[in-house]
Design a protein around this motif. Structure first.
Motif, short mmCIF file in Angstrom:
data_model
loop_
_atom_site.label_atom_id
_atom_site.label_comp_id
_atom_site.label_asym_id
_atom_site.label_seq_id
_atom_site.Cartn_x
_atom_site.Cartn_y
_atom_site.Cartn_z
N VAL A 183 0.84 -1.20 0.00
CA VAL A 183 0.00 0.00 0.00
C VAL A 183 0.88 1.26 0.00
CG1 VAL A 183 -1.64 1.34 1.39
CG2 VAL A 183 -2.06 -1.08 0.95
N SER A 184 2.01 1.22 0.67
CA SER A 184 2.92 2.36 0.66
C SER A 184 3.46 2.64 -0.74
CB SER A 184 4.09 2.13 1.63
OG SER A 184 3.60 2.10 2.97
N HIS A 185 3.56 1.59 -1.55
CA HIS A 185 3.99 1.79 -2.94
C HIS A 185 2.95 2.57 -3.75
CE1 HIS A 185 7.82 -0.12 -3.07
NE2 HIS A 185 7.37 -1.32 -2.75
N LEU A 186 1.73 2.61 -3.31
CA LEU A 186 0.72 3.42 -3.99
C LEU A 186 1.08 4.90 -3.93
CD1 LEU A 186 -2.47 1.60 -2.67
CD2 LEU A 186 -1.55 1.47 -5.01
N LYS A 187 1.83 5.28 -2.91
CA LYS A 187 2.30 6.66 -2.74
C LYS A 187 3.73 6.85 -3.26
CE LYS A 187 -0.82 9.02 -0.28
NZ LYS A 187 -1.33 10.33 -0.63
N HIS A 188 4.55 5.83 -3.06
CA HIS A 188 5.98 5.93 -3.41
C HIS A 188 6.39 4.66 -4.12
CE1 HIS A 188 5.95 9.24 -0.55
NE2 HIS A 188 5.42 8.41 0.34
N MET A 189 6.59 4.73 -5.42
CA MET A 189 6.95 3.53 -6.20
C MET A 189 8.47 3.30 -6.18
SD MET A 189 4.33 1.93 -7.30
CE MET A 189 4.74 0.97 -8.73
N ASN A 190 9.01 3.28 -4.97
CA ASN A 190 10.45 3.08 -4.78
C ASN A 190 10.66 2.59 -3.35
OD1 ASN A 190 10.49 5.37 -2.99
ND2 ASN A 190 10.41 6.67 -4.80
N HIS A 191 11.90 2.46 -2.96
CA HIS A 191 12.22 2.09 -1.58
C HIS A 191 13.07 3.19 -0.93
CE1 HIS A 191 11.16 -2.05 -3.02
NE2 HIS A 191 10.52 -2.01 -1.87
N SER A 192 12.64 4.42 -1.11
CA SER A 192 13.33 5.58 -0.55
C SER A 192 13.07 5.68 0.96
CB SER A 192 12.84 6.85 -1.24
OG SER A 192 11.46 7.04 -0.97
N ARG A 193 13.73 6.64 1.58
CA ARG A 193 13.50 6.87 3.01
C ARG A 193 12.06 7.25 3.30
NH1 ARG A 193 18.71 10.07 5.44
NH2 ARG A 193 20.14 9.00 4.05
N VAL A 194 11.49 8.06 2.43
CA VAL A 194 10.11 8.48 2.65
C VAL A 194 9.16 7.29 2.48
CG1 VAL A 194 9.61 9.30 0.29
CG2 VAL A 194 8.46 10.34 2.25
N PHE A 195 9.50 6.37 1.60
CA PHE A 195 8.71 5.14 1.48
C PHE A 195 8.72 4.38 2.81
CE2 PHE A 195 8.97 0.52 1.07
CZ PHE A 195 7.72 0.23 0.56
N TRP A 196 9.91 4.14 3.37
CA TRP A 196 10.01 3.37 4.62
C TRP A 196 9.36 4.10 5.78
CZ3 TRP A 196 10.37 -1.50 4.35
CH2 TRP A 196 11.06 -2.10 3.29
N LYS A 197 9.38 5.44 5.76
CA LYS A 197 8.66 6.20 6.79
C LYS A 197 7.15 5.98 6.65
CE LYS A 197 11.94 9.85 7.76
NZ LYS A 197 12.20 11.29 7.82
N THR A 198 6.68 5.87 5.42
CA THR A 198 5.27 5.60 5.19
C THR A 198 4.90 4.21 5.69
OG1 THR A 198 5.30 7.06 3.26
CG2 THR A 198 3.45 5.53 3.44
N VAL A 199 5.75 3.22 5.39
CA VAL A 199 5.51 1.87 5.91
C VAL A 199 5.44 1.91 7.43
CG1 VAL A 199 6.44 -0.47 6.12
CG2 VAL A 199 6.60 0.73 3.93
N ALA A 200 6.40 2.60 8.07
CA ALA A 200 6.43 2.68 9.53
C ALA A 200 5.20 3.39 10.09
CB ALA A 200 7.70 3.40 9.99
#
Length: 164
Positions: free
Chosen positions: A122-139
């Motif tokens: 679901v976080s990839h729906l916002k960020h199609m990568n594995h950036s820091r902001v992606f992992w913050k979204t997952v968290a």
């Protein structure tokens, strides 16, 4: 971890972190019922393995549907559909069109792992990568995701061996 014995009545399967005993029932319906202690496989024929696998896939599909809908709502986004597959190389994926896909074998993992995978895709729906902001979204969706991610790294390969 879990190495499945041959499918027979009475075997124990871990479903979302809880051990449940398989029970066969002759019935006109082909379905499974998952209780706190059992997986009841109902079929009029001898196709218990086929009915069990199909029922487990339906169960994990509905769980991912519910989890992903809740998480997408929290992020203010949406997905198109969820597909359950028998993948060998990845546990989940998110397409650029917003389609989410998951391995059905995750039903044998603890619920926390399923929740993490839902949060990840679901976080990839916002960020199609594995950036820091992606992992913050997952968290933000799953604060304990690192424990589940670690479990999957150490135990995930065993889930691929499940065959009925």
């Amino acid at each position: 971890m879990f190495t499945p014995p041959p499918l027979q009545e009475g075997i124990i399967l871990p479903i979302l972190g809880f051990e449940r005993q398989v029970v066969f029932r002759r019935d006109i319906r082909r379905n499974i019922t998952i209780t706190d202690q059992q997986i009841i496989v109902s079929t009029p024929g001898q196709d218990f393995a086929k009915v069990l696998e199909a029922g487990l896939k339906d169960h994990i599909r509905q769980l991912f549907q519910d989890l992903c809908q809740d998480l997408a709502d929290r992020l203010g986004t949406h997905f198109n559909k969820i597909t359950i597959r028998d993948t060998r190389s990845r546990w989940g994926s998110c397409s650029s069109k917003g389609n989410l896909s998951f391995s059905w074998r995750l039903i044998f993992a603890p619920h926390a792992v399923v929740k993490y995978l839902a949060a990840h895709e679901v976080s990839h729906l916002k960020h199609m990568n594995h950036s820091r902001v992606f992992w913050k979204t997952v968290a933000s969706l799953d604060p304990d995701y690192q424990k589940a991610r670690q479990w999957l790294r150490h135990n995930g390969q065993r889930l691929l061996g499940v065959r009925f």
